[in-house]
Design a protein around this motif. Structure first.
Motif, PDB file in Angstrom:
ATOM      1  N   LEU A   1       0.570  -1.220  -0.028  1.00 42.67           N
ATOM      2  CA  LEU A   1      -0.015   0.000   0.222  1.00 42.67           C
ATOM      3  C   LEU A   1       0.726   1.423   0.252  1.00 42.67           C
ATOM      4  O   LEU A   1       0.338   2.296  -0.556  1.00 42.67           O
ATOM      5  CB  LEU A   1      -0.854  -0.056   1.256  1.00 42.67           C
ATOM      6  CG  LEU A   1      -2.040  -1.043   1.240  1.00 42.67           C
ATOM      7  CD1 LEU A   1      -2.592  -1.179   2.629  1.00 42.67           C
ATOM      8  CD2 LEU A   1      -3.120  -0.693   0.125  1.00 42.67           C
TER       9      LEU A   1
ATOM     10  N   MET B   1      -0.786   4.600  -1.827  1.00 42.27           N
ATOM     11  CA  MET B   1      -1.156   5.558  -1.006  1.00 42.27           C
ATOM     12  C   MET B   1      -0.736   6.630  -1.175  1.00 42.27           C
ATOM     13  O   MET B   1      -1.277   8.003  -0.949  1.00 42.27           O
ATOM     14  CB  MET B   1      -1.165   5.247   0.656  1.00 42.27           C
ATOM     15  CG  MET B   1      -2.145   4.162   1.025  1.00 42.27           C
ATOM     16  SD  MET B   1      -1.999   4.122   2.870  1.00 42.27           S
ATOM     17  CE  MET B   1      -3.426   3.097   3.191  1.00 42.27           C
TER      18      MET B   1
ATOM     19  N   PRO C   1      -2.057   9.654   4.714  1.00 35.43           N
ATOM     20  CA  PRO C   1      -3.021   8.546   5.513  1.00 35.43           C
ATOM     21  C   PRO C   1      -2.174   8.312   6.648  1.00 35.43           C
ATOM     22  O   PRO C   1      -0.984   8.402   6.529  1.00 35.43           O
ATOM     23  CB  PRO C   1      -3.250   7.471   4.753  1.00 35.43           C
ATOM     24  CG  PRO C   1      -2.803   7.996   3.172  1.00 35.43           C
ATOM     25  CD  PRO C   1      -1.868   9.189   3.430  1.00 35.43           C
TER      26      PRO C   1
ATOM     27  N   GLU D   1      -7.264   3.671   9.511  1.00 38.93           N
ATOM     28  CA  GLU D   1      -7.806   3.527   8.255  1.00 38.93           C
ATOM     29  C   GLU D   1      -9.394   3.189   8.122  1.00 38.93           C
ATOM     30  O   GLU D   1     -10.294   3.380   7.672  1.00 38.93           O
ATOM     31  CB  GLU D   1      -7.201   2.983   7.285  1.00 38.93           C
ATOM     32  CG  GLU D   1      -5.730   3.360   6.940  1.00 38.93           C
ATOM     33  CD  GLU D   1      -5.772   4.907   6.430  1.00 38.93           C
ATOM     34  OE1 GLU D   1      -6.596   5.134   5.493  1.00 38.93           O
ATOM     35  OE2 GLU D   1      -4.785   5.383   6.723  1.00 38.93           O
TER      36      GLU D   1
ATOM     37  N   TRP E   1      -8.524  -4.363   2.490  1.00 39.23           N
ATOM     38  CA  TRP E   1      -7.725  -4.357   1.240  1.00 39.23           C
ATOM     39  C   TRP E   1      -7.883  -5.794   0.183  1.00 39.23           C
ATOM     40  O   TRP E   1      -7.095  -5.566  -0.788  1.00 39.23           O
ATOM     41  CB  TRP E   1      -6.441  -3.655   1.581  1.00 39.23           C
ATOM     42  CG  TRP E   1      -6.042  -2.611   1.779  1.00 39.23           C
ATOM     43  CD1 TRP E   1      -6.695  -1.227   1.048  1.00 39.23           C
ATOM     44  CD2 TRP E   1      -5.886  -1.909   2.951  1.00 39.23           C
ATOM     45  NE1 TRP E   1      -6.376  -0.235   1.764  1.00 39.23           N
ATOM     46  CE2 TRP E   1      -6.005  -0.387   2.904  1.00 39.23           C
ATOM     47  CE3 TRP E   1      -5.406  -2.694   4.386  1.00 39.23           C
ATOM     48  CZ2 TRP E   1      -5.701   0.456   4.004  1.00 39.23           C
ATOM     49  CZ3 TRP E   1      -5.223  -1.511   5.452  1.00 39.23           C
ATOM     50  CH2 TRP E   1      -5.224  -0.097   5.077  1.00 39.23           C
TER      51      TRP E   1
ATOM     52  N   GLY F   1      -8.415   7.693  -0.064  1.00 40.87           N
ATOM     53  CA  GLY F   1      -7.164   7.279  -0.120  1.00 40.87           C
ATOM     54  C   GLY F   1      -6.951   6.968  -1.630  1.00 40.87           C
ATOM     55  O   GLY F   1      -7.772   6.322  -2.288  1.00 40.87           O
TER      56      GLY F   1
ATOM     57  N   GLU G   1      -5.036   4.786  -2.764  1.00 39.87           N
ATOM     58  CA  GLU G   1      -5.132   3.287  -3.554  1.00 39.87           C
ATOM     59  C   GLU G   1      -6.379   3.025  -3.953  1.00 39.87           C
ATOM     60  O   GLU G   1      -6.463   2.111  -4.910  1.00 39.87           O
ATOM     61  CB  GLU G   1      -4.488   2.405  -2.446  1.00 39.87           C
ATOM     62  CG  GLU G   1      -5.778   2.113  -1.401  1.00 39.87           C
ATOM     63  CD  GLU G   1      -5.534   3.082  -0.089  1.00 39.87           C
ATOM     64  OE1 GLU G   1      -5.169   4.261  -0.551  1.00 39.87           O
ATOM     65  OE2 GLU G   1      -6.131   2.760   1.009  1.00 39.87           O
TER      66      GLU G   1
END
Lengths: 550, 253, 332
Positions: A104, A108, A200, A274, A413, A508, A510
């Motif tokens: 990530l 991110m 983040p 998160e 995720w 975010g 991602e």
């Protein structure tokens, strides 16, 4: 947003992404793509987790009865040692940074990869090499010193300490290179507009973790080198019979091993931030304070190591100083828990599996952390140190904390990583098994510790049996809770509903690329003009749960 | 896409295959410096990243040696007499010459970097080679030192035998042999670990020299030379601390 | 407490009640904190659960709250720290004139020797109402002396003495555990602490021949030749040991140290570590020549030279009494 799921049999031909961009073994084993490396870690770290779990089962089975009747004493001593080494060095340290972090961090921050992709691959090979060396050590008689390797027992034990020490040394460098990669990436490769105060909180946590990794890990490296040198060359650095000091080993060992527990917990705390933000649909309360608390934990984490030596023979005054500092380091963790709780206020809270794990984390980490304060109180520590109270404390923070955070993140995720959704019903059931099983396993151990059962005991007085049986019963439930995700996550790779780019409606970068992402992450480098967790601008998806395939 | 002239001494490709994502990548819009790797958008960013990475690595090396320095400090305070006696038995001449050799080698490293910056290939290679030779000189002298220690039975272990006294301004003070053995244990571990880093440094520089000779480094791309230089300087600085701590305890005359 | 489900250990020492009081306070505060968080999370999650039509309300934070929940927990923690530190200070400060007992740990047993000479293996008899100080060392690896009922624990190290003290209050038999992993039979290295009323204890003490520890030490002192140099008339090559224990000693490198048990022990095993001002470094080292038990006896003897004399204090003129157990100057 469009509907969340496309049933498998109507899915169009998948776009080129990092998973299908090259199918050969060579394209995986020689990859420099951070996402593929994250998956390589996922496989190897999970394998070690189940090995460590197998050792845990042996321990709990032996402890069903007061007598040592399942294993011989020496075998039991090796089993708990290797449970500790595998879980600490081959699971807890890499699990969140090397799997979720590797996957990530570039996504991110809007980067194409980490700063040093080939060093990233080297990190994985060092991990695997260390793992193979340790497996060899286990098959060659193992090691029975406890994962803490206290001298002079470890310099005189006739087990395979040298191989274990070298394996830890090599694994340490895997850790160092990962941390180095993260720090440079976060400093130098953020997308345009992504200032530090827009990052983040997962990135903040991994950044703080990486600083601890690079400054702390070299000390365990040199400590293990000295133990190995002492065994092989008969030096006397830690052996009093040769003029050395065994307590010096403890100082050097814990100088790393205490910050190591912050390496374990900080990234998991980042995951929780998160999750809480997404499933409350608002930014984390007190973002700046939560970010700064990660830094504070990293800094103060280096100043408390001798709280592991309160009864080891250090001076009264040293003990008082370290006790005070140990309380100081508890404050930033408490600040995080309060901020996460406050985030729920006036939020729009939903209860998908990742959020259930986040709730579990908040509750269990609170208990684990408070019992840490009890241990920091030196008057009490004299009684409970080296007993099951400590064992319960660290399992609450490591398993109730780190592992629950990891599982929450893995589920959250999973659509991004695999392009598939996991089955929500099974996932919730597993989370329940984990929570109930965990508490049943480890809560009785607080009581066992206070009534006086010491750690690392193969046999024990009969009056401790009932509490031990409760603990073993809990462990069986917990084991089911860990096996189920392995099964259904693998199942979902083929049969799970196909996930879209942002099934959770999460903030975010991602989530702004496809699930799974293309090899170079983004079609165009994003330019960030918004604050972190801008949930007020992101519409919630219709269903905030993993949809069932229709 | 990538030409073979790109300086790459590592055969691992930086991405999995030649497939594209189906749309124009940002990279192709940049002015294409052959040294630029795909994850960076500008050469300056790449250089900064490499530099930061190297400094972080040096920090880890300092923490690594720091553990040994810590152990040394504690024992020296507690066993001062024995440590002084052991220190007085070390060959301060060989140690001193080695110190000078390393300092000169750091100068040649700086000159190598300057030559790279100026794009002077032969001068760069020359300075790199001189640095390597000075490093090897250090190791050879160290070898003679170790040999001397072996002959005097000062190597810890079964052959260790220490009867020398601590010369405290003329006063001969006998010391505990076990504590003296501890001094030598730390001496061998610390200088041995340092020597291992020197060997790695020589290997590293050999690689750099070969690549420099092949023309891989130009005045616009010589980052590996800079970073290699940083590593050499660190190993040098560690010796600058080791030498007085180990060799110069209580040397008055 | 139930025999099968012990939820609380026995309280059998003066410290036990104090430790339990602090522990209960900590449990209460922790319980309240845990409940607050659990209830807080549950209430907020349910009250603000997602319903169609209601959006989340973005909130940056609140400086007052941040300061509040940083400072208040910190002050609560300070109470933990202070109370714990005060308790620890008391736990770690043996009262003067405590009865001393020597403990030698080895893989995998506890060897105990009372000053009166009684020896025990894996058992320690003590009277109620008396301060007892244990002077402990290990013959091999690190062990730890743990009595749950007394709420005390102290690691036992090779190469030096560590101490632990308690005052037992309740007659009975309590567990003794080794609490630092030490190898194969770590979990079998336990024993019993037998607490007796003073009259029962005196009876136990009287049963069986035993030579007081300091007399064993005196015999050794003569046998090993210590008396040749350490003369009480201060005419010898070594300093007189009368009145040395627990007083300041000036060393030839300028330092001043207190002559505690560790100093006496070190001076026997490694005399060159600390040389007394004005004396030559000629004393031989006894490392490997005397066992831990013999060391304990010698230390006990040197300590007795600082007590008000109960009998003749002469050193080299005293004939060695016939010992109940013959002591040989060799490692046992």
């Amino acid at each position: 947003m469009a509907s969340t799921a496309i049933p498998v049999n109507q899915a169009p031909t998948p776009k080129l992404n990092y998973l299908n961009n090259g199918h050969s073994l060579k394209s995986w084993l020689l990859t420099t793509d951070h996402k593929r490396i994250a998956l390589l870690y996922l496989i190897s770290v999970s394998a070690f987790f189940f090995l460590g779990g197998f050792f845990a089962m042996l321990i709990r089975l032996e402890l069903l009865t007061p007598e040592g009747d399942l294993l011989q004493a020496d075998t039991y001593n090796k089993v708990f040692t290797m449970h500790g080494i595998v879980m600490v060095f081959f699971f807890l340290i890499p699990v969140v940074p090397a799997i979720l972090g590797n996957f990530l961090v570039p996504l991110m921050i809007g980067a194409k990869d980490l700063a040093f992709p080939r060093i990233n691959l080297l990190s994985w090979y060092l991990y695997v090499g260390a793992g193979i060396l340790f497996l060899h050590c286990m098959l060659n008689g193992g090691v029975d010193t406890g994962w803490t390797f206290y001298t002079p027992y470890s310099t005189s034990s006739n087990t395979n300490v040298v191989e274990a020490g070298l394996a830890i040394f090599i694994a340490g460098f895997s850790s160092i290179f990962t941390g180095l990669n993260f720090i440079v990436t976060i400093h130098r490769m953020r997308a345009p507009g992504l200032t530090w105060d827009r990052l983040p909180l997962f990135i903040w946590s991994n950044y703080a973790t990486s600083v601890v990794m690079i400054l702390g890990t070299p000390v365990i490296a040199i400590t293990m080198v000295l133990v190995v040198a002492e065994r092989l060359l008969h030096l006397g650095i830690f052996d009093p019979a040769l003029g050395g000091d065994p307590v010096l080993f403890q100082h050097l060992f814990w100088f790393y091993s205490h910050p190591a527990v912050y390496i374990m917990i900080l990234p998991s705390m980042g995951v929780i931030s998160e999750l809480v933000a997404c499933f409350s649909r608002k930014r984390v309360f007190g973002y700046k304070f939560v970010a700064m608390s990660s830094v504070a934990i990293a800094v103060f984490g280096f100043l408390v190591w001798a709280h592991h030596l309160f009864v080891a023979g250090i001076s009264l005054y040293a003990a008082m100083v370290f006790s005070f500092l140990s309380f100081v380091v508890g404050v930033p963790s408490a600040v995080k828990v309060f901020n996460w709780t406050a985030t729920l206020y006036k939020g729009s809270v939903s209860f998908a599996t990742p959020m259930l794990y986040a709730f579990g984390f908040i509750g269990l980490f609170t208990i684990g952390g408070l019992t840490g304060l009890i241990l920091a109180t030196i008057g009490i520590d004299v009684h409970v140190t080296d007993t099951y109270f400590v064992v319960a404390h660290f399992h609450y923070v490591m398993v109730g904390g780190v592992l629950m955070g990891y599982l929450g993140g893995l589920h959250f995720w999973w659509p991004k990583i695999s392009g598939r959704m996991y089955p929500e019903g099974w996932a919730k059931l597993s989370a329940l098994f984990v929570f109930v099983g965990f508490n049943l396993t480890f809560f009785p151990q607080f009581i066992l510790g206070y009534v006086g059962m010491p750690r690392r005991y193969w046999q024990y007085p009969p009056e401790f049996q009932v509490l031990n049986v409760l603990s073993t019963a809990g462990a069986s439930v917990l084991a089911v809770g860990y096996l189920l995700p392995m099964i259904y996550l693998l199942w979902s790779l083929r049969y799970g509903p196909i996930a879209e780019a942002n099934p959770w409606g999460a903030a975010g970068l991602e989530w702004q690329t496809s699930s799974p992402p293309p090899t170079f992450n983004f079609d165009e480098t994003p330019v960030v003009t918004w604050e972190a967790y801008n949930y007020e601008d992101i519409p919630a998806p219709k269903e905030l749960e993993a949809p069932v395939a229709r | 896409m990538k030409t073979s002239r790109r300086p790459r001494n590592w055969r691992l490709p930086l991405h999995d295959s030649h497939a594209t994502t189906g749309s124009v990548t940002t990279m192709e819009h940049e002015a294409h410096n052959p040294a630029l790797v795909h994850q960076f958008s500008e050469v300056q960013q790449q250089k900064n990243a490499a530099s930061l990475g190297m400094w972080l690595f040096l920090a880890t090396e300092i923490m690594f040696f720091g553990g040994m320095f810590c152990a040394y400090l504690i024992y020296r305070i507690n066993y001062f007499n024995a440590f002084a006696a052991g220190s007085q038995q070390l060959n301060v001449w060989m140690g001193g010459i080695n110190t000078a050799v390393l300092i000169v080698s750091s100068v040649t490293v700086v000159l190598a970097v300057k030559a790279a910056e100026a794009g002077k290939r032969q001068l760069l290679v020359g300075y790199l080679v001189v640095t390597i030779l000075l490093g090897l000189t250090f190791l050879v002298i160290k070898g003679f030192e170790y040999k001397e220690k072996f002959e005097k039975h000062h190597v810890p272990g079964a052959t260790f035998h220490f009867t020398e006294k601590f010369d405290d301004n003329g006063k001969q003070i006998p010391v505990n042999a076990k504590q003296a053995e501890l001094f030598f244990s730390l001496y061998f571990v610390m200088t041995g670990m340092h020597a291992l880093h020197m060997i790695i440094g020589c290997g590293l520089f050999t690689g750099l020299a070969i690549l420099a000779w092949k023309g891989h480094y130009t005045s616009s791309y010589f980052t590996p030379i800079e970073n290699g230089g940083l590593y050499w300087h660190l190993v040098d600085i560690i010796w600058i601390y080791l030498f007085p701590l180990l060799y110069l305890i209580s040397r008055h005359s | 407490m139930s025999k099968y489900l012990p939820l609380w250990p026995d309280q059998a020492s003066t410290m036990a009640g104090q430790v339990d009081a602090l522990y209960i306070y900590l449990l209460l505060v922790s319980g309240i904190m845990t409940a607050l968080i659990f209830i807080g999370v549950a209430v907020l999650a349910i009250k603000y659960r997602r319903v169609p039509g209601r959006e989340a309300h973005p909130i940056e934070g609140s400086l007052i709250l941040e300061i509040g929940w940083t400072v208040i927990p910190f002050f609560v923690m300070l109470t933990f720290f202070v109370w714990g530190a005060v308790l620890f200070f008391e736990e770690r400060t043996p009262p003067v004139n405590a009865t001393e007992v020597y403990v030698v740990a080895k893989q995998w047993m506890w060897k105990i020797e009372h000053m009166e000479g009684q020896r025990e293996i894996n058992e320690l008899h003590v009277p109620t109402g008396e301060n007892v100080k244990l002077i402990m060392t290990s013959q091999d690896v690190i062990h730890s002396f743990f009595i749950p009922a007394f709420r005390i624990k102290q690691d036992v190290l090779p190469g030096r003495y560590t101490t632990l003290w308690f005052k037992a209050t309740k007659p009975g038999t309590y567990h003794l555990f080794c609490a630092e992993y030490c190898g194969t039979n770590h979990s079998g290295m336990g024993g019993d602490i037998v607490v007796m009323e003073p009259q029962d204890y005196a009876q136990w003490m009287a049963g069986g021949p035993a030579l007081p520890l300091q007399d064993t030490g005196r015999a050794l002192f003569a046998q090993l030749g210590c008396a040749t140099c350490h003369r009480s008339d201060a005419q010898g090559r070594g300093p007189s040991l009368v009145g040395v224990y627990n007083n300041q000693v000036q060393l030839e490198d300028g330092r001043t140290v207190t002559a505690d048990e560790n100093y006496v022990r070190e001076s026997i095993l490694d005399p060159s570590a600390k040389i007394v001002n004005g004396f030559k470094p000629v004393m031989p080292a006894f490392q490997g020549i005397v066992s831990d038990e013999q060391l304990n006896a010698l230390v006990a003897y040197v300590k007795s030279l600082s007590e008000p004399p109960t009998g003749t204090a002469g050193l080299q003129d005293q004939p060695a009494p016939s010992p109940a157990q013959p002591q040989k100057a060799q490692v046992q």
